[in-house]
Design a protein around this motif. Structure first.
Motif, short mmCIF file in Angstrom:
data_model
loop_
_atom_site.label_atom_id
_atom_site.label_comp_id
_atom_site.label_asym_id
_atom_site.label_seq_id
_atom_site.Cartn_x
_atom_site.Cartn_y
_atom_site.Cartn_z
N GLU A 19 0.81 -1.21 0.00
CA GLU A 19 0.00 0.00 0.00
C GLU A 19 0.85 1.26 0.00
O GLU A 19 0.35 2.35 -0.25
CB GLU A 19 -0.93 0.00 1.21
N THR A 20 2.15 1.10 0.30
CA THR A 20 3.04 2.27 0.34
C THR A 20 3.97 2.34 -0.86
O THR A 20 4.68 3.33 -1.02
CB THR A 20 3.88 2.25 1.62
N ALA A 21 3.98 1.30 -1.71
CA ALA A 21 4.85 1.32 -2.89
C ALA A 21 4.47 2.50 -3.77
O ALA A 21 3.29 2.84 -3.92
CB ALA A 21 4.72 0.02 -3.67
N PHE A 22 5.48 3.11 -4.35
CA PHE A 22 5.24 4.32 -5.13
C PHE A 22 6.23 4.36 -6.30
O PHE A 22 7.42 4.61 -6.09
CB PHE A 22 5.44 5.54 -4.21
N PRO A 23 5.78 4.10 -7.53
CA PRO A 23 6.69 4.05 -8.69
C PRO A 23 7.10 5.46 -9.14
O PRO A 23 6.64 5.96 -10.16
CB PRO A 23 5.86 3.33 -9.75
N ILE A 24 7.96 6.09 -8.37
CA ILE A 24 8.27 7.51 -8.60
C ILE A 24 8.87 7.76 -9.97
O ILE A 24 8.63 8.81 -10.58
CB ILE A 24 9.21 8.04 -7.49
N PHE A 25 9.63 6.79 -10.52
CA PHE A 25 10.26 7.03 -11.82
C PHE A 25 9.24 7.03 -12.96
O PHE A 25 9.55 7.47 -14.06
CB PHE A 25 11.35 5.97 -12.08
N ASN A 26 8.04 6.49 -12.70
CA ASN A 26 6.98 6.54 -13.70
C ASN A 26 6.21 7.85 -13.65
O ASN A 26 5.36 8.11 -14.50
CB ASN A 26 5.99 5.39 -13.49
N ILE A 27 6.49 8.66 -12.64
CA ILE A 27 5.75 9.91 -12.44
C ILE A 27 6.66 11.13 -12.58
O ILE A 27 6.27 12.15 -13.16
CB ILE A 27 5.09 9.94 -11.06
N VAL A 28 7.88 11.02 -12.07
CA VAL A 28 8.82 12.14 -12.05
C VAL A 28 10.07 11.76 -12.84
O VAL A 28 10.62 10.66 -12.67
CB VAL A 28 9.21 12.53 -10.61
N PHE A 29 10.52 12.66 -13.71
CA PHE A 29 11.73 12.44 -14.49
C PHE A 29 12.92 13.06 -13.75
O PHE A 29 12.86 14.21 -13.32
CB PHE A 29 11.59 13.08 -15.88
N PHE A 30 14.00 12.30 -13.61
CA PHE A 30 15.22 12.78 -12.98
C PHE A 30 16.31 12.82 -14.05
O PHE A 30 16.74 11.77 -14.54
CB PHE A 30 15.64 11.86 -11.83
N GLY A 31 16.72 14.03 -14.42
CA GLY A 31 17.67 14.19 -15.51
C GLY A 31 18.99 14.81 -15.07
O GLY A 31 19.09 15.44 -14.01
N LEU A 32 20.01 14.61 -15.89
CA LEU A 32 21.34 15.19 -15.67
C LEU A 32 21.75 15.96 -16.92
O LEU A 32 21.41 15.57 -18.04
CB LEU A 32 22.37 14.10 -15.37
N TRP A 33 22.49 17.05 -16.74
CA TRP A 33 22.96 17.82 -17.89
C TRP A 33 24.24 18.56 -17.53
O TRP A 33 24.62 18.66 -16.36
CB TRP A 33 21.89 18.82 -18.35
N GLN A 34 24.95 19.03 -18.57
CA GLN A 34 26.19 19.80 -18.41
C GLN A 34 26.11 21.08 -19.24
O GLN A 34 25.55 21.08 -20.34
CB GLN A 34 27.39 19.00 -18.90
#
Length: 299
Positions: free
Chosen positions: A183-198
Motif C-alpha cells: 500500500e506504500t509502494a510508489f513508482p516515482i520514476f513513472n511519475i517524475v523524471f530525474f535528468g542530468l545535464w552539463q
C-alpha cells in the motif's frame, strides 16, 4: 480513425477519396491483421468495437479491484468516473500528439531503442486526467499510475507518455504492479523524471526533475555538483520524496540533509527549463558523521 470519428462509412470514404467498398476492404484487412473486430455496424452507422471502456473497466477490476462506473457505450466521447476520491477523465484523440511532443519526449529514453520509432509512427492517443477531489496528491498519483498500468493491456497501445518521457508499455506495467503488493509502494520514476545535464563538455554535472508539479511542488535542481551521477540522482530522489510524503514544497531557505550532504533550498529561475521557477538545492557542507547514513555491518 476517420470512420470511427464520423460514424459513417460512406461519409468517411468521401472525405478520404475512397469508395465505400474500398474503405470496407481496408477495415476488413485491418481487422484480419489485428485479430479482432474494429467496427460495430448498425442501422444508425458504425462505431468502434474496441470497447475500450469495457476492456479497461474489466482490466481495472482485475488488476486493482477498481469499479470504474458508469461505463459509456460510445468510446468516442470522454469517459468520466470517480475512484478513491479522484475524478478520472479519459478521452480518445484521433490524431498524433500535437506539437511533436511525443518525438521530443522519445529523446529522453536511452533505455528504449524503439521509442523514437513509436513516437514517429503513432496515429492517435488517449488523454488521461486524474483530479484529486477528496484524495491526497499521493493517493491521486497512485490512482493515475494504476489506470495507466491497466491501459497498457489495451489493444494497440504502443507507448505510455509520462514523466517527460515515453515508456515501453510492459516495462511501465511491471513497475506499476509493485503497488499490488504494498500500500506504500510508489513508482516515482513513472511519475517524475530525474535528468542530468552539463553546461559544456567536462563541466560538472547538474541535475533536475520534471513532474513534481503533479504534487503542487516546484521541480528541483542541483547545479554543477562535484558528486557522481548516482549520488546526484539519489539526492534529488530523496528531496522529491520529502516533498511528496509531506504534501508540501520545500520552504525557501529550508535546510535539509540528503545522502550525507547538507543542502539549502532556494526558489529561483530555472537553469535547466527556460521560463520555469524551481527549487535550487545548494550544498552547504557534508553532514556530521552522526547525521550521515551509516553502512550496516555484515556478519
Amino acid at each position: 480513425i476517420r470512420v470511427a470519428k464520423i460514424g459513417n462509412l460512406t461519409a468517411a470514404a468521401e472525405q478520404l477519396g475512397y469508395t465505400q467498398s474500398g474503405i470496407s476492404h481496408i477495415v476488413s484487412a485491418l481487422e484480419q491483421e489485428f485479430g479482432f473486430q474494429l467496427l460495430r455496424r448498425s442501422k444508425t452507422g458504425v462505431s468502434l468495437t474496441l470497447n475500450l471502456p469495457e476492456r479497461l473497466a474489466a482490466q481495472l477490476d482485475l488488476d486493482w479491484n477498481i469499479k470504474a462506473e458508469p461505463v459509456p457505450t460510445d468510446s468516442r466521447k470522454p469517459w468520466l468516473f470517480r475512484v478513491n476520491g479522484s475524478l478520472v477523465v479519459i478521452g480518445f484523440e484521433g490524431h498524433p500528439v500535437p506539437g511533436n511532443a511525443a518525438d521530443e519526449q522519445a529523446k529522453n529514453c536511452p533505455d528504449w531503442p524503439d521509442a523514437q520509432e513509436m513516437a514517429s509512427t503513432h496515429l492517435a492517443y488517449l488523454a488521461l486526467a486524474v483530479v484529486a477531489e477528496e484524495a491526497t496528491l499521493v493517493e491521486n498519483a497512485r490512482t493515475a499510475m494504476k489506470i495507466l498500468g491497466s491501459l497498457t493491456r489495451q489493444p494497440n497501445v504502443s507507448a505510455i507518455n509520462s514523466a517527460g518521457r515515453l515508456f515501453e508499455p510492459e516495462r511501465f506495467r511491471s513497475d506499476v504492479l509493485t503497488m499490488q503488493h504494498s500500500e506504500t509502494a510508489f513508482p516515482i520514476f513513472n511519475i517524475v523524471f530525474f535528468g542530468l545535464w552539463q553546461r559544456e563538455e567536462d563541466a560538472p554535472l547538474s541535475g533536475y526533475t520534471l513532474g513534481l508539479d503533479r504534487f503542487a511542488c516546484p521541480d528541483l535542481e542541483i547545479l554543477e555538483s562535484p558528486d557522481a551521477p548516482a549520488v546526484i540522482r539519489a539526492q534529488m530522489i530523496a528531496a522529491a520524496m520529502v516533498q511528496i510524503t509531506r504534501g508540501a514544497a520545500l520552504k525557501d531557505g529550508e535546510v535539509l540533509t540528503l545522502s550525507g550532504t547538507i543542502f539549502k533550498a532556494e526558489l529561483k529561475a530555472s537553469s535547466a527549463v527556460p521560463g520555469a521557477v524551481t527549487t535550487h538545492l545548494t550544498a552547504i557542507e557534508k553532514a556530521p558523521e552522526s547525521e550521515a547514513p551509516k553502512k550496516k555491518k555484515r556478519f
